[in-house]
Write a protein that holds these residues in place. Structure first.
Motif, short mmCIF file in Angstrom:
data_model
loop_
_atom_site.label_atom_id
_atom_site.label_comp_id
_atom_site.label_asym_id
_atom_site.label_seq_id
_atom_site.Cartn_x
_atom_site.Cartn_y
_atom_site.Cartn_z
N SER A 67 -10.24 19.76 -2.21
CA SER A 67 -8.95 20.17 -1.64
C SER A 67 -8.74 19.47 -0.30
N THR A 68 -7.51 19.03 -0.08
CA THR A 68 -7.21 18.34 1.19
C THR A 68 -6.36 19.22 2.09
N ARG A 69 -6.24 20.49 1.75
CA ARG A 69 -5.47 21.37 2.64
C ARG A 69 -6.26 21.55 3.93
N VAL A 99 -7.41 9.72 -10.76
CA VAL A 99 -8.43 10.49 -10.06
C VAL A 99 -8.00 10.61 -8.60
N ASP A 100 -7.95 11.86 -8.14
CA ASP A 100 -7.59 12.13 -6.75
C ASP A 100 -8.90 12.22 -5.97
N SER A 101 -9.29 11.09 -5.38
CA SER A 101 -10.55 11.07 -4.63
C SER A 101 -10.55 9.94 -3.61
N ILE A 117 -6.14 5.18 -9.35
CA ILE A 117 -6.86 5.82 -8.24
C ILE A 117 -5.82 6.37 -7.27
N ASN A 118 -5.92 7.66 -6.96
CA ASN A 118 -5.00 8.29 -6.01
C ASN A 118 -5.81 8.73 -4.79
N ASP A 119 -5.68 7.98 -3.70
CA ASP A 119 -6.53 8.28 -2.54
C ASP A 119 -5.68 8.67 -1.33
N VAL A 120 -5.79 9.93 -0.93
CA VAL A 120 -5.03 10.40 0.24
C VAL A 120 -5.53 9.74 1.53
N ARG A 121 -6.72 9.13 1.48
CA ARG A 121 -7.24 8.43 2.67
C ARG A 121 -7.04 6.92 2.56
N GLY A 145 2.93 10.50 2.28
CA GLY A 145 2.02 11.58 2.67
C GLY A 145 2.70 12.74 3.38
N PHE A 146 3.66 13.36 2.70
CA PHE A 146 4.33 14.53 3.29
C PHE A 146 3.28 15.60 3.62
N GLY A 147 3.35 16.09 4.85
CA GLY A 147 2.46 17.19 5.26
C GLY A 147 1.10 16.75 5.76
N VAL A 159 5.82 10.50 -4.50
CA VAL A 159 6.12 11.56 -3.53
C VAL A 159 5.43 12.85 -3.94
N GLY A 160 4.75 13.48 -2.98
CA GLY A 160 4.13 14.78 -3.21
C GLY A 160 4.72 15.80 -2.25
N LEU A 161 5.59 16.65 -2.77
CA LEU A 161 6.18 17.69 -1.93
C LEU A 161 5.98 19.07 -2.53
C1 9MG Z 1 -4.15 14.90 -3.56
N1 9MG Z 1 -2.87 15.08 -2.92
C2 9MG Z 1 -2.43 16.20 -2.28
N2 9MG Z 1 -1.20 15.99 -1.79
C3 9MG Z 1 -0.86 14.72 -2.14
C4 9MG Z 1 0.26 13.92 -1.91
O1 9MG Z 1 1.31 14.36 -1.23
N3 9MG Z 1 0.28 12.67 -2.40
C5 9MG Z 1 -0.79 12.19 -3.10
N4 9MG Z 1 -0.72 10.93 -3.55
N5 9MG Z 1 -1.89 12.91 -3.33
C6 9MG Z 1 -1.92 14.15 -2.85
#
Ligand code: 9MG
Length: 280
Positions: free
Chosen positions: A62-64, A96-98, A115-119, A188-190, A217-219
């Motif tokens: 979780s990235t919260r 993959v969200d990593s 590959i979905n990388d929030v970093r 990267g909303f939020g 977009v992730g909202l």
């Molecule tokens: C994993 N994750 C959580 N929030 C996200 C967001 O807004 N975008 C992307 N790409 N991944 C997210």
């Protein structure tokens, strides 16, 4: 047709696709604990696919803000069996969200498509490993790290600063062997943004098209929606759909969402409208 990450994935370049969220974390902010066994994960994936999801996004961390950190082995243990099971059962796209290069590599071996990388591939070795997979990547902008990002986010000009970050990252990817046409961008909303920053970005979303890359977009259910409506996480369906539709009308090509069938129906209206030519 020009090649980009959407065409590589077989997604339509001119309409908005749906990425359904499948969190396999006990502390995930929206469906925490519900899908962390394989049967439940399969069931949820099946519902999302039936509801119109084009991609299933599987994440084990979780990235919260203030979420518990997971180590390498725990993340692998959560994510890889679910990827394998979904791959075996359904013929669908999986991301993959990593941010973890070991998880990215094993997910690649298990058959993920994206590959979905929030970093944005900033962890040691993540760029090199991702390049080696040859997969498309979604690079998300975040200021700071998940545990501190909301303390005092600060920008000179949010749209320009995020654009500069993307240009830097596109260049970094290119130098590591990831071609521009494999990249999807996400503002990267939020993630290290105040409500005002988020709204400024949403209002200016079209401006990111000048980078000529697909936008994700992730909202969905994000706290900014709660800040506006006063609703808790489990009551943010209507605001999530509204924010998703605004994004789609501003040209976002992928929406990352929890509520797939509801989003699909809303997008069908946008699509129907876009198909009609009207000359006044
Ligand atoms: C994993 N994750 C959580 N929030 C996200 C967001 O807004 N975008 C992307 N790409 N991944 C997210």
């Amino acid at each position: 047709m020009q090649k980009n990450a959407l065409t590589i994935l077989g997604l339509p370049p001119k309409s908005t696709s749906i990425m359904g969220i499948l969190n396999v974390t006990p502390d995930s902010f929206s469906d925490g604990g519900k899908f962390n066994d394989i049967d439940k994960a399969l069931q949820h994936a099946e519902q999302m696919l039936a509801g119109g999801a084009d991609i299933i996004d599987i994440g084990g961390e979780s990235t919260r803000p203030n979420a518990t950190k997971v180590n390498n082995n725990e993340e692998l243990k959560r994510v890889i069996p679910v990827i394998e099971a979904i791959k075996k059962r359904f013929n669908c796209l999986i991301s993959v969200d990593s941010s973890n290069p070991n998880v990215i590599w094993q997910a690649y071996n298990a058959g993920v498509d994206l590959i979905n990388d929030v970093r944005a591939l900033s962890q040691d070795n993540a760029l090199e490993v991702s390049a080696k997979t040859g997969l498309p990547v979604c690079l998300m902008h975040m200021q700071g790290a998940p545990d501190t990002m909301q303390l005092k986010p600060k920008y000179d000009n949010i749209v320009q600063d995020v654009t500069d970050f993307f240009e830097f990252k596109i260049n970094q990817c290119y130098n590591a062997g990831i071609d521009k046409h494999k990249i999807i961008l996400d503002v990267g909303f939020g993630f290290g943004k105040t409500l005002e920053h988020n709204l400024q970005m949403l209002n200016s979303l079209e401006q990111f098209h000048k980078l000529e890359l697909p936008l994700l977009v992730g909202l969905s259910r994000k706290s900014m929606l709660g800040q506006i409506t006063g609703q808790p996480e489990d009551q943010r369906l209507h605001s999530s759909i509204s924010a998703g539709i605004i994004s789609a009308m501003k040209g976002a090509q992928i929406l990352r969402v929890h509520d797939v069938p509801q989003t699909k129906q809303a997008l069908q209206i946008v699509e129907a409208m876009n198909k009609v030519k009207y000359e006044s």
